[in-house]
Design a protein around this motif. Sequence first.
Motif, PDB file in Angstrom:
ATOM      1  N   TYR A 138      -3.968   0.985 -13.451  1.00  0.00           N
ATOM      2  CA  TYR A 138      -3.287  -0.189 -13.456  1.00  0.00           C
ATOM      3  C   TYR A 138      -2.839  -0.042 -15.030  1.00  0.00           C
ATOM      4  O   TYR A 138      -3.176  -0.075 -16.170  1.00  0.00           O
ATOM      5  CB  TYR A 138      -4.489  -1.725 -13.162  1.00  0.00           C
ATOM      6  CG  TYR A 138      -4.816  -1.405 -12.264  1.00  0.00           C
ATOM      7  CD1 TYR A 138      -4.171  -2.172 -11.405  1.00  0.00           C
ATOM      8  CD2 TYR A 138      -5.913  -0.983 -11.398  1.00  0.00           C
ATOM      9  CE1 TYR A 138      -4.552  -3.062  -9.903  1.00  0.00           C
ATOM     10  CE2 TYR A 138      -6.233  -0.883 -10.451  1.00  0.00           C
ATOM     11  CZ  TYR A 138      -5.737  -1.955  -9.187  1.00  0.00           C
ATOM     12  OH  TYR A 138      -6.200  -2.133  -8.284  1.00  0.00           O
TER      13      TYR A 138
ATOM     14  N   SER B  33      -2.443   1.164 -19.693  1.00  0.00           N
ATOM     15  CA  SER B  33      -3.368   0.752 -19.084  1.00  0.00           C
ATOM     16  C   SER B  33      -4.098  -0.470 -20.536  1.00  0.00           C
ATOM     17  O   SER B  33      -5.255  -1.136 -20.107  1.00  0.00           O
ATOM     18  CB  SER B  33      -3.793   1.531 -18.778  1.00  0.00           C
ATOM     19  OG  SER B  33      -4.498   2.426 -20.112  1.00  0.00           O
TER      20      SER B  33
ATOM     21  N   VAL C 214       0.732  -3.385 -10.438  1.00  0.00           N
ATOM     22  CA  VAL C 214      -0.629  -2.718  -9.131  1.00  0.00           C
ATOM     23  C   VAL C 214       0.021  -2.146  -8.625  1.00  0.00           C
ATOM     24  O   VAL C 214       0.657  -1.845  -7.795  1.00  0.00           O
ATOM     25  CB  VAL C 214      -0.570  -4.671  -8.865  1.00  0.00           C
ATOM     26  CG1 VAL C 214      -2.156  -4.232  -7.488  1.00  0.00           C
ATOM     27  CG2 VAL C 214      -1.337  -5.363  -9.522  1.00  0.00           C
TER      28      VAL C 214
ATOM     29  N   ILE D 136     -11.460  -4.599 -11.843  1.00  0.00           N
ATOM     30  CA  ILE D 136     -10.218  -3.101 -12.340  1.00  0.00           C
ATOM     31  C   ILE D 136      -9.140  -2.988 -13.928  1.00  0.00           C
ATOM     32  O   ILE D 136      -8.923  -2.638 -14.008  1.00  0.00           O
ATOM     33  CB  ILE D 136      -8.161  -3.955 -11.701  1.00  0.00           C
ATOM     34  CG1 ILE D 136      -7.789  -5.511 -12.522  1.00  0.00           C
ATOM     35  CG2 ILE D 136      -8.571  -3.796 -10.499  1.00  0.00           C
ATOM     36  CD1 ILE D 136      -6.900  -5.705 -11.908  1.00  0.00           C
TER      37      ILE D 136
END
Length: 549
Positions: free
Chosen positions: A341, A360, A383, A397
């Motif tokens: 992500y 990230s 995503v 996440i």
Amino acid sequence: MSSTYSSKSKPYTVNECSICLSALKQGAPILTLSCDHKYHFQCLMSSIRAHHKQCPLCRATIDESIVQLLAASRNDASYHSSRSTSDDLLGSNVESSSGLPTISVTPRLEYKGQSSERPSNIYGLVTLQANSTGHYSPSSLSSRVPIDLICVVDQSASMSGAKMILLKETLTYITEQLTDRDRLAIVSFDNHAYDRSHGLKQMTEKNKHRLHRVIKHDLEDGFSTNIKRGLEMAIDLFRNRQGENPISALFLLTDGQDDEIQDYSQTMRQVPANVVCHTFGYGPDHAAALLVKIAESGNDGTFTYIDKYDAIGPAFAIALAGLLTCVAQNIRVEIEFNHEYQITHAHSIYKHEPERLPSSRIAFKLNDLNADEKRNLIFQLSVPSLRGQTSIQDHVIGHVSVQYVEPNTNRTLRTTPAPFHLIRRSPMSAEYLRVDHTLDVQRNRIETALVLRQAMEEHNYNLSKALLRAQVDRIKASASAQDPFCRQLIRDLEHPYSTENDYRSTHHNIYMQHATERGTYSSASSSSAHVYSNPNHLSQIQNYQRQNE
């Protein structure tokens, strides 16, 4: 002791709010009217919104400035409501030395879920909420953090008459609000700069008396205007001071602009990292664009457009309230997602690292946070597809945590990491693909702020107004278009102005408030910015009005 007022169901006491008949508990926002009767902030706000403009107990007329601020303050679910149970599960907080949570942190994503079979790009939000100090009274908060404050004020010829009288009243008020733990300096300028206080002085009774004489007798309207000279003297005082208090600020007020073109870049680079510059532009001739740049380069300060001379006092009072209720400094908001992500864009005026995205990880840097304030940081998140992997019902996440310095103790504190949850599966039901209302409101806020900055940098008046009209269309097409705050944004963007100067000065002010989420004095045509007013601002305005009646 009971007052003369009574209720059939329950007698009122001085320790109760006569509107709801509940106790005035310590820690709850409380307002004291000029008649000295006290009420819960929310109760009085509801009463005024019901068009009751008198004290419920003695029927004394409530000051109009308080009526306007309370009537415009927000308490709906999208902005100032208490957090829901799900928010409490998502958020984290850390306790201050007083045992109260100093900052709570709530992460959000634009959607509850995303398809696991295809990639997407969604928005994320992190909300920081500072704790409330309850009813604010400078004399009662002996434990508050001491400050170093320098007021740089215009004494050019255009400040003569009523404006100079009011400025003197305001400086006297500021002097009285400080304690012997605080230090104050007054620098005035026309075409030269003058150190009226002879450096930063501790606000002992003796030094207050001396400054009162200086304010009364030495501040006189002078000649032309050289703002840079006043700033340079104040910055030198900060850089050469012996020791320093935890909170440092510079207040700059002018009603004009430099008579000669000046380069401020080198000057503002000399401002110490812990000094916040707040600028105030009064009247039709001040250089709003310049004052905004000084505030922005002065460590995330604020700019206030003062549209009428009797607003100078309330404008300074609001800024002073912030200094006296600072609860966190050197704030670092650290967001980290699972490697696949990636944060692709950061939508904020605050500096962040790394500067180049995607990444990230990202860390936003904020200078300070005052009691009752919020900060909402918006970003976009890539995503990835999880095709071939097992669908996950509730997937953590990433996390966010906040590190900051508590100014009272100089301790470095960190919140417990709070998780970002995202459901990943395919197919994805519609209920998980509804846009988060709170996030959408914040997206409209920051997009409006950035468009306002672009519009104010556009010198062509018609093109500038066209940018605002386009933003109105975007808000109207958004998921939160009917939210009260978004409707206020639309009204402010569509407001007609009699002059281009009023248009630009007001919108510079609105831009700064929406970009920083920090309240300052606002004119009647900037109602959306009243969302940032809080009980501390109102209490300081009341104090100022009582002392200058």
